[in-house]
Scaffold this active site. Structure first.
Site, PDB file in Angstrom:
ATOM      1  N   ASP A  53       0.885  -1.157   0.000  1.00  0.00           N
ATOM      2  CA  ASP A  53       0.000   0.000   0.000  1.00  0.00           C
ATOM      3  C   ASP A  53       0.933   1.220   0.000  1.00  0.00           C
ATOM      4  OD1 ASP A  53      -2.298   1.656   0.573  1.00  0.00           O
ATOM      5  OD2 ASP A  53      -1.626   1.707   2.648  1.00  0.00           O
ATOM      6  N   LEU A  54       0.450   2.384  -0.382  1.00  0.00           N
ATOM      7  CA  LEU A  54       1.326   3.574  -0.412  1.00  0.00           C
ATOM      8  C   LEU A  54       1.148   4.434   0.835  1.00  0.00           C
ATOM      9  CD1 LEU A  54       3.283   5.514  -1.952  1.00  0.00           C
ATOM     10  CD2 LEU A  54       1.263   6.521  -2.987  1.00  0.00           C
ATOM     11  N   ASP A  55      -0.042   5.049   0.938  1.00  0.00           N
ATOM     12  CA  ASP A  55      -0.274   5.996   2.023  1.00  0.00           C
ATOM     13  C   ASP A  55      -0.266   5.272   3.369  1.00  0.00           C
ATOM     14  OD1 ASP A  55      -0.531   8.048   0.214  1.00  0.00           O
ATOM     15  OD2 ASP A  55      -2.707   7.934   0.118  1.00  0.00           O
ATOM     16  N   THR A  58       0.911  10.267   3.994  1.00  0.00           N
ATOM     17  CA  THR A  58       0.186  11.386   3.375  1.00  0.00           C
ATOM     18  C   THR A  58      -1.112  11.709   4.110  1.00  0.00           C
ATOM     19  OG1 THR A  58      -0.792   9.758   1.949  1.00  0.00           O
ATOM     20  CG2 THR A  58       1.030  11.024   1.015  1.00  0.00           C
ATOM     21  N   LYS A  60      -8.629   6.279   5.836  1.00  0.00           N
ATOM     22  CA  LYS A  60      -7.404   5.649   5.320  1.00  0.00           C
ATOM     23  C   LYS A  60      -7.754   4.490   4.393  1.00  0.00           C
ATOM     24  CE  LYS A  60      -4.038   6.917   8.782  1.00  0.00           C
ATOM     25  NZ  LYS A  60      -3.150   6.476   9.866  1.00  0.00           N
ATOM     26  N   SER A 111      -2.307   0.880  -4.351  1.00  0.00           N
ATOM     27  CA  SER A 111      -2.793   2.062  -3.631  1.00  0.00           C
ATOM     28  C   SER A 111      -4.097   2.547  -4.242  1.00  0.00           C
ATOM     29  CB  SER A 111      -1.749   3.178  -3.715  1.00  0.00           C
ATOM     30  OG  SER A 111      -2.300   4.401  -3.271  1.00  0.00           O
ATOM     31  N   ALA A 112      -5.012   2.974  -3.369  1.00  0.00           N
ATOM     32  CA  ALA A 112      -6.280   3.543  -3.849  1.00  0.00           C
ATOM     33  C   ALA A 112      -6.070   4.934  -4.421  1.00  0.00           C
ATOM     34  CB  ALA A 112      -7.270   3.609  -2.692  1.00  0.00           C
ATOM     35  N   LYS A 150     -10.932  -1.070  -1.788  1.00  0.00           N
ATOM     36  CA  LYS A 150     -10.689  -1.851  -0.583  1.00  0.00           C
ATOM     37  C   LYS A 150     -11.892  -1.643   0.340  1.00  0.00           C
ATOM     38  CE  LYS A 150      -5.808  -0.598  -1.043  1.00  0.00           C
ATOM     39  NZ  LYS A 150      -4.706   0.229  -0.527  1.00  0.00           N
ATOM     40  N   GLU A 189      -0.107  -3.342   4.553  1.00  0.00           N
ATOM     41  CA  GLU A 189      -1.153  -2.317   4.667  1.00  0.00           C
ATOM     42  C   GLU A 189      -1.156  -1.653   6.041  1.00  0.00           C
ATOM     43  OE1 GLU A 189      -3.751  -0.641   3.681  1.00  0.00           O
ATOM     44  OE2 GLU A 189      -4.031  -1.343   1.636  1.00  0.00           O
ATOM     45  N   ASP A 190      -1.606  -0.398   6.068  1.00  0.00           N
ATOM     46  CA  ASP A 190      -1.768   0.282   7.358  1.00  0.00           C
ATOM     47  C   ASP A 190      -3.245   0.418   7.746  1.00  0.00           C
ATOM     48  OD1 ASP A 190      -2.291   2.185   5.281  1.00  0.00           O
ATOM     49  OD2 ASP A 190      -2.194   3.764   6.802  1.00  0.00           O
TER      50      ASP A 190
HETATM   51  P1  B16 Z   1      -6.480  10.078  -3.915  1.00  0.00           P
HETATM   52  P2  B16 Z   1      -3.705   4.077   0.049  1.00  0.00           P
HETATM   53  C1  B16 Z   1      -5.548   6.034  -0.057  1.00  0.00           C
HETATM   54  O1  B16 Z   1      -4.274   5.550  -0.327  1.00  0.00           O
HETATM   55  C2  B16 Z   1      -5.570   6.949   1.159  1.00  0.00           C
HETATM   56  O2  B16 Z   1      -5.272   6.213   2.338  1.00  0.00           O
HETATM   57  C3  B16 Z   1      -6.938   7.567   1.297  1.00  0.00           C
HETATM   58  O3  B16 Z   1      -6.977   8.423   2.423  1.00  0.00           O
HETATM   59  C4  B16 Z   1      -7.257   8.343   0.013  1.00  0.00           C
HETATM   60  O4  B16 Z   1      -8.568   8.910   0.075  1.00  0.00           O
HETATM   61  C5  B16 Z   1      -7.169   7.381  -1.165  1.00  0.00           C
HETATM   62  O5  B16 Z   1      -5.871   6.818  -1.211  1.00  0.00           O
HETATM   63  C6  B16 Z   1      -7.437   8.067  -2.487  1.00  0.00           C
HETATM   64  O6  B16 Z   1      -6.436   9.002  -2.734  1.00  0.00           O
HETATM   65  O7  B16 Z   1      -7.513  11.097  -3.535  1.00  0.00           O
HETATM   66  O8  B16 Z   1      -5.069  10.617  -3.921  1.00  0.00           O
HETATM   67  O9  B16 Z   1      -6.832   9.342  -5.188  1.00  0.00           O
HETATM   68  O10 B16 Z   1      -3.662   4.017   1.551  1.00  0.00           O
HETATM   69  O11 B16 Z   1      -4.622   3.064  -0.605  1.00  0.00           O
HETATM   70  O12 B16 Z   1      -2.328   4.126  -0.584  1.00  0.00           O
HETATM   71 MG    MG Z   2      -2.823   3.171   3.400  1.00  0.00          MG
END
Ligand code: B16
Ligand code: MG
Length: 219
Positions: free
Chosen positions: A8-10, A16, A44, A115-116, A146, A170-171
């Site tokens: 996962d990224l964030d 972030t 998240k 990552s989402a 997810k 994942e976090d």
């Molecule tokens: P964006 P992850 C997720 O990333 C974030 O945890 C979540 O807070 C955010 O809304 C989502 O990405 C979408 O991000 O607006 O930049 O497309 O944890 O799946 O890496």
């Molecule tokens: Mg995350």
């Protein structure tokens, strides 16, 4: 031995969440909805439009906006978020991640990103990690977010391996569920209670080493 690690990224590679919070809070002020840090935790791993829906639901306002209006609000948040993440540099990598990525490469383990975030390629670029990943799933191609396992299954498909040969990291609670339902070994980073569904939890990425992953795989 595992053949791939899907990150996962964030919250795993860089943090972030604080930037997302500042950007959502600004939009919330305009809408008259106050956001707290504890509510931000629940966002998240949740994609952008679903995050907005949950924010509007705090005031039962989900039905007050058309899909077009929601898209405009989500874009407004994202424009602000994108200005905030310009300040990310390689110094913002979470502890241990740089060494882990190097060790995986050295040992010919494939590395994927699930990552989402639609901003993931930009963030990887800011972190100097664009070449560190063998594959990145484009979240725009997914039919479900997810906790659905689709994003992790797709990462494995793109790497030409089966999920049972991979570890997912994942976090977020929803992310751990997605990894489990993809039939991968799940590693959580963060609070052991929140992430209790994970096969193994590290309190911080500093402890997330290649040796530890090999150890967990053999348990
Ligand atoms: P964006 P992850 C997720 O990333 C974030 O945890 C979540 O807070 C955010 O809304 C989502 O990405 C979408 O991000 O607006 O930049 O497309 O944890 O799946 O890496
Ligand atoms: Mg995350």
């Amino acid at each position: 031995m595992f053949k791939a690690v899907i990150f996962d990224l964030d919250g795993v590679i860089t943090d972030t969440a604080a930037f997302h919070f500042v950007a959502w809070k600004k939009l919330g002020e305009k809408l008259g909805i106050e956001l707290t840090e504890s509510f931000n935790e629940e966002l998240k791993g949740v994609d952008r439009i679903e995050s907005l829906r949950r924010i509007l639901a705090l005031r039962n306002q989900e039905l007050d906006f058309s899909n077009e209006e929601k898209a405009v609000l989500a874009t407004e948040k994202n424009d602000y978020y994108v200005t905030l993440i310009q300040q990310i540099t390689p110094n913002d990598l979470l502890p241990g991640i740089s060494d882990l990525l190097k060790d995986l490469k050295k040992n010919h383990i494939k590395v994927g990103l699930a990552s989402a975030s639609k901003n993931a390629p930009m963030i990887l670029n800011q972190l100097g990690l664009t070449n560190a990943f063998d594959t990145i799933v484009d979240p725009a191609t997914l039919s479900k977010g997810k906790p659905d396992p689709e994003i992790f299954v797709k990462a494995c498909e793109q790497l030409l391996i089966t999920p049972s040969e991979a570890i997912g990291i994942e976090d977020a609670y929803s992310g751990v569920q997605a990894i489990n339902d993809a039939n991968m070994l799940s590693v959580g980073v963060g609070d052991a209670e929140t992430l209790s569904a994970a096969d193994y939890v590290f309190s911080t990425t500093a402890n997330l080493t290649f040796e530890e992953l090999m150890h967990i795989w053999e348990l």
